[in-house]
Design an enzyme around this catalytic site. Structure first.
Site, PDB file in Angstrom:
ATOM      1  CE  LYS A 185      -8.780  23.068  84.939  1.00  0.00           C
ATOM      2  NZ  LYS A 185      -7.917  24.341  85.611  1.00  0.00           N
TER       3      LYS A 185
HETATM    4  C1  LIG Z   1      -7.778  23.906  86.922  1.00  0.00           C
HETATM    5  C2  LIG Z   1      -5.768  24.259  87.548  1.00  0.00           C
HETATM    6  C3  LIG Z   1      -6.277  23.211  88.692  1.00  0.00           C
HETATM    7  C4  LIG Z   1      -6.861  21.799  89.286  1.00  0.00           C
HETATM    8  O1  LIG Z   1      -7.224  21.103  88.566  1.00  0.00           O
HETATM    9  P1  LIG Z   1      -8.188  20.432  88.806  1.00  0.00           P
HETATM   10  O2  LIG Z   1      -8.341  19.275  88.176  1.00  0.00           O
HETATM   11  O3  LIG Z   1      -9.241  21.189  89.453  1.00  0.00           O
HETATM   12  O4  LIG Z   1      -7.981  19.943  90.587  1.00  0.00           O
HETATM   13  C5  LIG Z   1      -4.328  23.453  88.971  1.00  0.00           C
HETATM   14  N1  LIG Z   1      -3.066  23.961  88.407  1.00  0.00           N
HETATM   15  C6  LIG Z   1      -3.822  25.310  87.466  1.00  0.00           C
HETATM   16  C7  LIG Z   1      -2.970  26.132  86.704  1.00  0.00           C
HETATM   17  C8  LIG Z   1      -5.138  25.262  86.870  1.00  0.00           C
HETATM   18  O5  LIG Z   1      -5.969  25.442  86.033  1.00  0.00           O
END
Ligand SMILES: *Cc1c(COP(=O)(O)O)cnc(C)c1O
Length: 371
Positions: A185
């Protein structure tokens, strides 16, 4: 090697983490609380709770809202499976909604149609829309639709910290907004996440659920409900705090890079994502024509030292959901998510990527497609 993504970690981040490590105060504490206040101010919401991951954020939000067995929740068919897994794990049923081919998001009309089509037996309780890859949803439309049908909105803004939706930040419109700080992210704490809410009672409940259902009482610590341990550590928060000061600059850099990709990737075999105002460009995913063998393109680029990958999953055809909701999958009216899953290609995009790298990726990609 040009990777798909690389987090920006400078000496400043390292120093902040080291300072906390040397303090000995490792678990949830002052750094977490400061990070929460800074995130709340960035998002324009009264309460933010930091947690151990984006998935933890989604799970906690649904638990705190009392969504469970007998309930149904609308989710996009095209997303990372954690969105629907959270719904399953509270005992509710995810209902898949196909997405728009150019934003990769569910449209307000698509959600409205899914609500009209829904026959139960579960009761529709909530919409969990995803700002996919940082692309802003039409949140005024979604909120008006939800109000009309008396549904809750839990925004999965896991990949959309910094995304702007008209007059507010992604994740600040619904009853809860969920974020991830995974290294893929735009801002990272290693693993980590956050829930943004408006209602102080909901914030209190989330806090309890995050920390074993524990609160100070007259007889010392009291355990008032069955909670989890979804806390973030203080050193992760210290990392996040430094990152947050740089986030808007990084998003501007991502924006410039995706613009550069657009100028190169002009080809009848490539569809580009639409350029929506406020997009944070967590991922730049193009879609290849059906006649192009994506697997071969990925291998060819890997040979040239360029990492590319698929963008996200079509949930209704993944093993678990495909088996569990077989009939529902047959009713899904169009196969856009399926096409995006099979033909989508995420290209390297991160703030430290150079314009020369973008040109190389673009040229190698066109070369691989044209043969
Ligand atoms: C990355 C992501 C998640 C999960 O996040 P984590 O921190 O890896 O648990 C959930 N939903 C979306 C849309 C994502 O892009």
């Amino acid at each position: 090697m040009i990777p798909l993504a690389r987090p920006c970690i400078s000496d400043e981040e390292c120093a902040a983490v080291e300072r906390v490590l040397r303090s000995g105060k490792l678990i949830h504490g002052e750094e977490c609380e400061a990070f929460e206040a800074e995130l709340a101010s960035y998002l324009g919401v009264p309460h933010v709770l930091v947690v151990s991951s984006g998935t933890a954020a989604l799970h906690l939000a649904l638990l705190a809202l009392g969504i469970g067995p007998g309930d149904a929740v609308l989710v996009p068919d095209f997303t990372f499976p954690a969105t629907a897994n959270a719904v399953e794990l509270v005992g509710a049923r995810p209902v898949f909604v196909d997405v728009d081919a150019s934003t990769y998001n569910v449209s307000t009309q698509g959600l409205a149609d899914a609500i009209d089509r829904w026959q139960g037996p579960e009761q529709l309780r909530a919409i969990m829309p995803v700002h996919e890859f940082g692309c802003p949803l039409d949140m005024h439309g979604v909120m008006a639709l939800a109000r009309h049908h008396n549904l809750l909105v839990v925004e999965d803004a896991a990949c959309a910290l910094g995304t702007r939706c008209e007059d507010g930040m992604a994740g600040s419109f619904g009853v809860a907004g969920c974020f991830s700080f995974h290294p893929r992210k735009s801002l990272t704490t290693g693993e980590g996440g956050a829930v943004a809410v408006h209602d102080p009672e909901l914030a209190k409940r989330l806090k309890l659920l995050r920390n074993h259902g524990m609160q100070p009482g007259r007889r010392g610590m009291e355990f008032v409900l069955a909670g989890l341990n979804y806390r973030m550590t203080n050193f992760q928060a210290a990392l996040g705090r430094v990152q947050l000061t740089k986030l808007d600059g990084w998003i501007a850099a991502r924006h410039g890079l995706q613009k550069a990709y657009r100028q190169i990737l002009i080809d009848p075999f490539i569809s580009l994502p639409v350029e929506v105002v406020g997009h944070a460009w967590q991922t730049f995913m193009i879609v290849l024509e059906k006649s192009v063998d994506r697997g071969q393109i990925i291998s060819e680029l890997a040979r040239q030292g360029i990492e590319c990958n698929l963008g996200a999953q079509a949930l209704h055809i993944q093993d678990y959901f495909g088996m569990r909701y077989k009939e529902a999958a047959q009713e899904l009216d169009s196969g856009i998510a399926e096409r995006l899953f099979h033909q989508g290609l995420a290209l390297p995009l991160f703030p430290a990527l150079g314009m020369a790298d973008v040109k190389r990726v673009g040229c190698e990609l066109l070369h691989a497609i044209r043969g």
